[in-house]
Structure formats: C-alpha cells, structure tokens
Design a protein around this motif. Sequence first.
Motif, PDB file in Angstrom:
ATOM      1  N   ALA A   1       0.858  -1.191   0.000  1.00 39.78           N
ATOM      2  CA  ALA A   1       0.000   0.000   0.000  1.00 39.78           C
ATOM      3  C   ALA A   1       0.893   1.240   0.000  1.00 39.78           C
ATOM      4  O   ALA A   1       0.970   1.960   0.995  1.00 39.78           O
ATOM      5  N   PRO A   2       1.590   1.508  -1.100  1.00 33.90           N
ATOM      6  CA  PRO A   2       2.618   2.555  -1.103  1.00 33.90           C
ATOM      7  C   PRO A   2       2.093   3.973  -0.934  1.00 33.90           C
ATOM      8  O   PRO A   2       2.874   4.882  -0.642  1.00 33.90           O
ATOM      9  N   PHE A   3       0.797   4.170  -1.111  1.00 35.15           N
ATOM     10  CA  PHE A   3       0.214   5.499  -0.934  1.00 35.15           C
ATOM     11  C   PHE A   3      -0.785   5.536   0.220  1.00 35.15           C
ATOM     12  O   PHE A   3      -1.581   6.465   0.328  1.00 35.15           O
ATOM     13  N   GLY A   4      -0.730   4.522   1.090  1.00 37.40           N
ATOM     14  CA  GLY A   4      -1.747   4.385   2.110  1.00 37.40           C
ATOM     15  C   GLY A   4      -2.902   3.565   1.580  1.00 37.40           C
ATOM     16  O   GLY A   4      -2.808   2.942   0.517  1.00 37.40           O
ATOM     17  N   ARG A   5      -4.008   3.547   2.322  1.00 34.61           N
ATOM     18  CA  ARG A   5      -5.162   2.742   1.904  1.00 34.61           C
ATOM     19  C   ARG A   5      -6.415   3.573   1.671  1.00 34.61           C
ATOM     20  O   ARG A   5      -7.117   3.385   0.681  1.00 34.61           O
ATOM     21  N   MET A   6      -6.698   4.507   2.559  1.00 33.32           N
ATOM     22  CA  MET A   6      -7.902   5.330   2.414  1.00 33.32           C
ATOM     23  C   MET A   6      -7.490   6.718   1.947  1.00 33.32           C
ATOM     24  O   MET A   6      -6.974   7.518   2.725  1.00 33.32           O
ATOM     25  N   LEU A   7      -7.669   6.966   0.656  1.00 28.79           N
ATOM     26  CA  LEU A   7      -7.340   8.263   0.078  1.00 28.79           C
ATOM     27  C   LEU A   7      -8.597   8.917  -0.469  1.00 28.79           C
ATOM     28  O   LEU A   7      -9.477   8.243  -1.012  1.00 28.79           O
ATOM     29  N   THR A   8      -8.682  10.224  -0.306  1.00 26.31           N
ATOM     30  CA  THR A   8      -9.746  10.991  -0.921  1.00 26.31           C
ATOM     31  C   THR A   8      -9.150  11.951  -1.938  1.00 26.31           C
ATOM     32  O   THR A   8      -8.123  12.575  -1.676  1.00 26.31           O
ATOM     33  N   ALA A   9      -9.782  12.034  -3.097  1.00 25.25           N
ATOM     34  CA  ALA A   9      -9.409  13.013  -4.113  1.00 25.25           C
ATOM     35  C   ALA A   9     -10.091  14.325  -3.743  1.00 25.25           C
ATOM     36  O   ALA A   9     -11.288  14.507  -3.974  1.00 25.25           O
ATOM     37  N   MET A  10      -9.323  15.219  -3.130  1.00 25.27           N
ATOM     38  CA  MET A  10      -9.887  16.436  -2.534  1.00 25.27           C
ATOM     39  C   MET A  10     -10.510  17.380  -3.556  1.00 25.27           C
ATOM     40  O   MET A  10      -9.956  17.608  -4.628  1.00 25.27           O
ATOM     41  N   VAL A  11     -11.654  17.957  -3.177  1.00 21.51           N
ATOM     42  CA  VAL A  11     -12.144  19.115  -3.913  1.00 21.51           C
ATOM     43  C   VAL A  11     -11.244  20.302  -3.595  1.00 21.51           C
ATOM     44  O   VAL A  11     -10.500  20.298  -2.605  1.00 21.51           O
ATOM     45  N   THR A  12     -11.311  21.319  -4.422  1.00 21.88           N
ATOM     46  CA  THR A  12     -10.589  22.556  -4.181  1.00 21.88           C
ATOM     47  C   THR A  12     -11.580  23.618  -3.710  1.00 21.88           C
ATOM     48  O   THR A  12     -12.436  24.040  -4.493  1.00 21.88           O
ATOM     49  N   PRO A  13     -11.513  24.025  -2.455  1.00 25.10           N
ATOM     50  CA  PRO A  13     -12.429  25.071  -1.984  1.00 25.10           C
ATOM     51  C   PRO A  13     -12.145  26.414  -2.655  1.00 25.10           C
ATOM     52  O   PRO A  13     -10.986  26.814  -2.802  1.00 25.10           O
ATOM     53  N   PHE A  14     -13.214  27.080  -3.064  1.00 23.91           N
ATOM     54  CA  PHE A  14     -13.125  28.411  -3.655  1.00 23.91           C
ATOM     55  C   PHE A  14     -13.917  29.405  -2.821  1.00 23.91           C
ATOM     56  O   PHE A  14     -14.888  29.041  -2.140  1.00 23.91           O
ATOM     57  N   THR A  15     -13.510  30.666  -2.907  1.00 25.94           N
ATOM     58  CA  THR A  15     -14.307  31.742  -2.320  1.00 25.94           C
ATOM     59  C   THR A  15     -15.486  32.031  -3.239  1.00 25.94           C
ATOM     60  O   THR A  15     -15.558  31.520  -4.365  1.00 25.94           O
ATOM     61  N   ASP A  16     -16.396  32.885  -2.792  1.00 28.02           N
ATOM     62  CA  ASP A  16     -17.581  33.183  -3.591  1.00 28.02           C
ATOM     63  C   ASP A  16     -17.238  33.804  -4.938  1.00 28.02           C
ATOM     64  O   ASP A  16     -18.000  33.672  -5.902  1.00 28.02           O
ATOM     65  N   ASP A  17     -16.086  34.485  -5.001  1.00 26.23           N
ATOM     66  CA  ASP A  17     -15.699  35.102  -6.274  1.00 26.23           C
ATOM     67  C   ASP A  17     -14.815  34.196  -7.123  1.00 26.23           C
ATOM     68  O   ASP A  17     -14.281  34.612  -8.150  1.00 26.23           O
ATOM     69  N   GLY A  18     -14.640  32.935  -6.702  1.00 23.27           N
ATOM     70  CA  GLY A  18     -13.951  31.958  -7.536  1.00 23.27           C
ATOM     71  C   GLY A  18     -12.474  31.796  -7.280  1.00 23.27           C
ATOM     72  O   GLY A  18     -11.805  31.004  -7.959  1.00 23.27           O
ATOM     73  N   ALA A  19     -11.910  32.519  -6.308  1.00 25.15           N
ATOM     74  CA  ALA A  19     -10.498  32.356  -5.975  1.00 25.15           C
ATOM     75  C   ALA A  19     -10.305  31.128  -5.086  1.00 25.15           C
ATOM     76  O   ALA A  19     -11.218  30.724  -4.362  1.00 25.15           O
ATOM     77  N   VAL A  20      -9.125  30.531  -5.130  1.00 25.19           N
ATOM     78  CA  VAL A  20      -8.839  29.409  -4.247  1.00 25.19           C
ATOM     79  C   VAL A  20      -8.787  29.916  -2.804  1.00 25.19           C
ATOM     80  O   VAL A  20      -8.131  30.915  -2.502  1.00 25.19           O
ATOM     81  N   ASP A  21      -9.486  29.220  -1.930  1.00 27.89           N
ATOM     82  CA  ASP A  21      -9.518  29.575  -0.508  1.00 27.89           C
ATOM     83  C   ASP A  21      -8.532  28.667   0.220  1.00 27.89           C
ATOM     84  O   ASP A  21      -8.872  27.557   0.638  1.00 27.89           O
ATOM     85  N   TYR A  22      -7.296  29.122   0.357  1.00 27.09           N
ATOM     86  CA  TYR A  22      -6.239  28.260   0.880  1.00 27.09           C
ATOM     87  C   TYR A  22      -6.444  27.917   2.352  1.00 27.09           C
ATOM     88  O   TYR A  22      -6.053  26.829   2.794  1.00 27.09           O
ATOM     89  N   GLU A  23      -7.051  28.804   3.124  1.00 24.82           N
ATOM     90  CA  GLU A  23      -7.340  28.471   4.517  1.00 24.82           C
ATOM     91  C   GLU A  23      -8.370  27.349   4.583  1.00 24.82           C
ATOM     92  O   GLU A  23      -8.250  26.422   5.395  1.00 24.82           O
ATOM     93  N   ALA A  24      -9.376  27.427   3.708  1.00 25.97           N
ATOM     94  CA  ALA A  24     -10.382  26.366   3.662  1.00 25.97           C
ATOM     95  C   ALA A  24      -9.772  25.061   3.163  1.00 25.97           C
ATOM     96  O   ALA A  24     -10.184  23.971   3.585  1.00 25.97           O
ATOM     97  N   VAL A  25      -8.794  25.146   2.267  1.00 25.83           N
ATOM     98  CA  VAL A  25      -8.083  23.955   1.802  1.00 25.83           C
ATOM     99  C   VAL A  25      -7.454  23.238   2.994  1.00 25.83           C
ATOM    100  O   VAL A  25      -7.571  22.014   3.144  1.00 25.83           O
ATOM    101  N   GLN A  26      -6.788  23.983   3.847  1.00 20.16           N
ATOM    102  CA  GLN A  26      -6.132  23.365   4.997  1.00 20.16           C
ATOM    103  C   GLN A  26      -7.142  22.811   5.995  1.00 20.16           C
ATOM    104  O   GLN A  26      -6.921  21.744   6.571  1.00 20.16           O
ATOM    105  N   ARG A  27      -8.251  23.518   6.183  1.00 24.36           N
ATOM    106  CA  ARG A  27      -9.288  22.998   7.083  1.00 24.36           C
ATOM    107  C   ARG A  27      -9.855  21.690   6.544  1.00 24.36           C
ATOM    108  O   ARG A  27     -10.085  20.740   7.301  1.00 24.36           O
ATOM    109  N   LEU A  28     -10.090  21.647   5.238  1.00 21.92           N
ATOM    110  CA  LEU A  28     -10.650  20.433   4.634  1.00 21.92           C
ATOM    111  C   LEU A  28      -9.665  19.274   4.751  1.00 21.92           C
ATOM    112  O   LEU A  28     -10.060  18.153   5.107  1.00 21.92           O
ATOM    113  N   ALA A  29      -8.394  19.521   4.460  1.00 19.21           N
ATOM    114  CA  ALA A  29      -7.396  18.458   4.561  1.00 19.21           C
ATOM    115  C   ALA A  29      -7.319  17.916   5.983  1.00 19.21           C
ATOM    116  O   ALA A  29      -7.257  16.696   6.205  1.00 19.21           O
TER     117      ALA A  29
END
Length: 304
Positions: free
Chosen positions: A6-34
């Motif tokens: 299991a070289p990459f682990g066993r339970m992996l999720t293909a993460m969505v990319t959180p965006f702000t309402d105006d469509g920019a990447v929300d990096y703080e939300a990315v870290q919260r989601l991870a």
Amino acid sequence: MTTSDAPFGRMLTAMVTPFTDDGAVDYEAVQRLATYLVDEQSNDGLVVSGTTGESPTTTDEEKERLLRAVLEAVGDRAVVVAGAGSNDTHHSIELARAAERAGAHGLLVVTPYYNKPPQEGLYRHFTAVADATGLPVMLYDIPGRSGVPIQSETLLRLAHHERIVAVKDAKADLFAGSQVMAATDLVFYSGDDTLNLPWLSVGAAGCVSVVGHVVGAEIATMMELYRSGDVAGALAVHRRLLPVVSGIMMQAGGAIMVKAALALVGRPAGPVRLPLAEATEQQIARLREDLVAGGVKLSDGVVA
C-alpha cells in the motif's frame, strides 16, 4: 502509514478545491478540509489537484500553492499525492517537477485525454513523467474521461519502471486488473466508489475515493473489516453506503455533488468553476435524502 502493498496508504480521498464566492482558491479552507479528512474521516492519504479538485481549471501556480497548503496542514500524517497529469507530456513533466520541489510524496498521472494517443504513446508519456522525478507514480486509468484505456499489455511494460508502482483503476474491469496484479508488483487502488469492495476482493490495496469526503471513516472501517477476514461486516458497510455513493456519483459528477454534500454536513467548500455548474435544488434535495439514508449526519442535525 505506507507499506510495499500500500505505497500510498489505503484510504485516500481526491480532494475538492475550496473556492471563495468570487472563484479564488480559498487556501485556509483547503487546509481545514485536509485536516478534517485526515483527523475526522480516517484518510491516510490525499490526492490534491485531481479531477475532483477541478484541476482542468486551476493554474499551475494555484496547483503548487494548493499542494504546499495541504502538505503544511497534514503532510506529517498523511501521504500527499499531487495530480500531475495532462494531455501534454512536456506540461506533465513540468507539473511533476514542481510537485517534487513542493514536497509531494507521490504523483497521480492520468491517461492523456482528448488527443487519444496509441498505446505506444501512453507508454512513452508515462515513462517520461516517471523519469522526470524521484517520486513514486500512481497511474490513473479512466477511459470514460480520457477516451483511451491503458491496455493490460501496456501496464505490464510500465510495471518494469522502478517508480511506477500503482494504478488507480476507474476502468471497472476487475478481471483485467486481476491479471495485471497476478503478473506484476503493481498495486491497484479502486478509483470508482461503486466498486470499492469488489476491488478489495481481487487484491486492491485501497481506494482513491470521492465520497470519502463525507464517509471516509466508514470506508476505512469497511476495508479494515475485509482485511481482518470479516467479509460479512464489510459487506454490511458497503450496503449501508450505497445511497451515499448513488447520491454523489450518479447525479451530476464528483466535484459538483461533493461540494453540495460538504455544504450539507457543515463543511462548505464554495462554488465550482465553469464549465461546471452548481447542483440544482432538485439534485440537492435528492442528495439530502441519500445522505440521510446512508447514515450521514447533516449540519441541521438530521441523520438516519
């Protein structure tokens, strides 16, 4: 966290990319989601900038910042795999090298899409990307999106490359996958949430999930039960999650419905970018019913 089987682990999720309402990447939300996926949904691996992460509409700079944000948040306790595939070999090599510089633990490299290369082209493409870094590579075989399957003969050839170690399979051919696993050391991961348990039964190491955003802990439990020999217990979990898989995967596609599901469980990840479009009210109503039927607790307290 990782083993040879299991070289990459066993339970992996293909993460969505959180965006702000105006469509920019929300990096703080990315870290919260991870953090949520690792700490609360039992993920021992995450895929950043896969298709579910809307990688076709994020820039190379955004991809690198996304990867660095996830690594900072959970890189010490989860395998962080960077999506580095495209239908341009040179661009894929650039993405792979940028991911290595950022600290990625591995690469997910999808079959080149739209230009429909022959099998020799696939072999040369994957080999060139694997040659470009020192990172382990998981091939992503998804002919429904790429238009071209990776034929078993090509996988047998690619298995000789020391850094091509795994396959995320969304081809739904368990027999062909079984043959490749029997003949090589390639490790298979289910890339189709409808077949997570069947893939385990023929030797897959784990899964790269979409529904893992909301039921990752349950999928991890299912895999643990199966691996411990409790097949009936694993089957019970598989059946309990059927409505969740249906609600997310059988309506409008991964990123759209997962972002809708995250909003329903109180983990909003913002809108999607065009050409995707937000889930309709009718789709969300159906999704709500399916999540409740699958035992998912919603943010308004509703649970089966």
